[in-house]
Design a protein around this motif. Sequence first.
Motif, PDB file in Angstrom:
ATOM      1  N   TYR A  79      -0.830  -0.416  -2.662  1.00  0.00           N
ATOM      2  CA  TYR A  79      -0.008  -1.015  -1.296  1.00  0.00           C
ATOM      3  C   TYR A  79       0.583   0.470  -0.897  1.00  0.00           C
ATOM      4  O   TYR A  79       1.213   1.157  -1.689  1.00  0.00           O
ATOM      5  CB  TYR A  79       1.325  -1.761  -1.678  1.00  0.00           C
ATOM      6  N   LEU A  80       0.717   0.812   0.309  1.00  0.00           N
ATOM      7  CA  LEU A  80       1.010   1.850   0.804  1.00  0.00           C
ATOM      8  C   LEU A  80       2.497   2.089   0.966  1.00  0.00           C
ATOM      9  O   LEU A  80       2.941   3.119   1.014  1.00  0.00           O
ATOM     10  CB  LEU A  80       0.536   2.250   2.472  1.00  0.00           C
ATOM     11  N   THR A 101      -3.895   2.904  -2.260  1.00  0.00           N
ATOM     12  CA  THR A 101      -4.966   1.893  -1.812  1.00  0.00           C
ATOM     13  C   THR A 101      -4.155   0.871  -0.660  1.00  0.00           C
ATOM     14  O   THR A 101      -3.046   0.601  -1.149  1.00  0.00           O
ATOM     15  CB  THR A 101      -5.610   1.011  -3.020  1.00  0.00           C
ATOM     16  N   ALA A 102      -4.665   0.692   0.247  1.00  0.00           N
ATOM     17  CA  ALA A 102      -4.254  -0.250   1.522  1.00  0.00           C
ATOM     18  C   ALA A 102      -4.687  -1.448   1.104  1.00  0.00           C
ATOM     19  O   ALA A 102      -5.919  -1.655   0.970  1.00  0.00           O
ATOM     20  CB  ALA A 102      -4.257   0.310   2.619  1.00  0.00           C
ATOM     21  N   ARG A 103      -3.781  -2.680   1.109  1.00  0.00           N
ATOM     22  CA  ARG A 103      -4.314  -4.051   0.532  1.00  0.00           C
ATOM     23  C   ARG A 103      -3.953  -5.231   1.625  1.00  0.00           C
ATOM     24  O   ARG A 103      -4.669  -6.237   1.458  1.00  0.00           O
ATOM     25  CB  ARG A 103      -3.789  -4.258  -0.602  1.00  0.00           C
ATOM     26  N   HIS A 129      -7.096  11.061  -1.078  1.00  0.00           N
ATOM     27  CA  HIS A 129      -7.914   9.983  -0.747  1.00  0.00           C
ATOM     28  C   HIS A 129      -7.227   8.780  -0.562  1.00  0.00           C
ATOM     29  O   HIS A 129      -6.082   8.235  -1.018  1.00  0.00           O
ATOM     30  CB  HIS A 129      -8.910   9.648  -1.682  1.00  0.00           C
ATOM     31  N   ILE A 130      -7.739   7.751   0.379  1.00  0.00           N
ATOM     32  CA  ILE A 130      -7.076   6.471   0.732  1.00  0.00           C
ATOM     33  C   ILE A 130      -8.336   5.684   0.472  1.00  0.00           C
ATOM     34  O   ILE A 130      -9.402   5.756   0.987  1.00  0.00           O
ATOM     35  CB  ILE A 130      -6.346   6.226   1.867  1.00  0.00           C
TER      36      ILE A 130
END
Length: 356
Positions: A79-80, A101-103, A129-130
């Motif tokens: 979660y960003l 990690t974008a969720r 990294h994303i």
Amino acid sequence: MAPVPWFPFGHSVFGRYGEYAKVPAREVRHGIIVHHPRFLVVPKVGMRLNPWFLARAAARKLRALQQSGFDPDLIDAHYLYPDGVAAAMLGRAFDKPVVMTARGSDVTEIGRLPVFRGKILQAAESSSHIITVSNSLRQELAEMGVRTPITTLRNGVDADRFHILPDVSAKPHGIDDFHLVFAGWLIPRKRPDLVLKAAGQIPGARVTMVGEGPELPSLKVLAQSLGISSRVTFLGQQPPEAMPGLLGRADVLMLPSEREGWANVLLEAMACGTPVVSNAVAGALDLVTVPEAGRLVYSQTPEAYATAIKDVIYNHAGRRSVRAYAQQFGWREVSLAQQAIFEKAVEEFKKGQAVG
């Protein structure tokens, strides 16, 4: 490490904050030690300050862990905002590579607000990294201006836990007798009202609403006004161990959310042999790609959802076919790909340190 907001009272009357107060400082899950440092949440302005308080609490615990002999190679945040922003702060303070990690709503809601977008972009710039759980999230981050490498790694499903129940029929009995389920927070963004309105147009639909939220009273009133109260069951929030049974006994799962990153419940339902009817957004576009999986709905009206539900019932592929499709999304491949990202991030970070 999973920080939780500090709250002094653990009574259920205080809702989720009361639950936070009950979380132990340290616990063991599946053989893994999990630390729960507390961070301050300030009412009204807490959203802006959360990353700083979160990072501060995590830094204290991380220093203690280092003193005890544990020094991590990498910081991984899910979660960003605020987690990713806090992780970027920790990365700079402890000289560690960061992967985020974008969720979902961290991009589609929080990321669209200028006051938070800048912090997310700054954190992304300093990360190695994303990862995103859907291609649509990856595209939106790129459009926001994120230049960090981005990889889509969709969530997997535990196919051992979510499976076809031995006592359910392979297909629905028919349009005059079938079971429709919704699982999620009862909030406006999830559009649970559309579930009831669609069911109101199909006399044979029995509906189970799984979840809690502020929309519950109005949904009960809506069910009465539609004349379907006798066909609707409001179960409230259910424990995770109950979900395989609830999803496995349904004939169709409906999820009309306005926005979703990657809705795990879609894949979990499919693993139980239950096809889905979902709004054509984000992760659903990546997941519902074949007829046996279910149907995507582009027009957000009760009529459109009722039509899609009828189509699934009339043309149900059978539970085994639905599950076979879901089994392609196992955790093994996702985990191996994530491990490779971690290893590359650590290796490149070390190279950068050597050059510097």
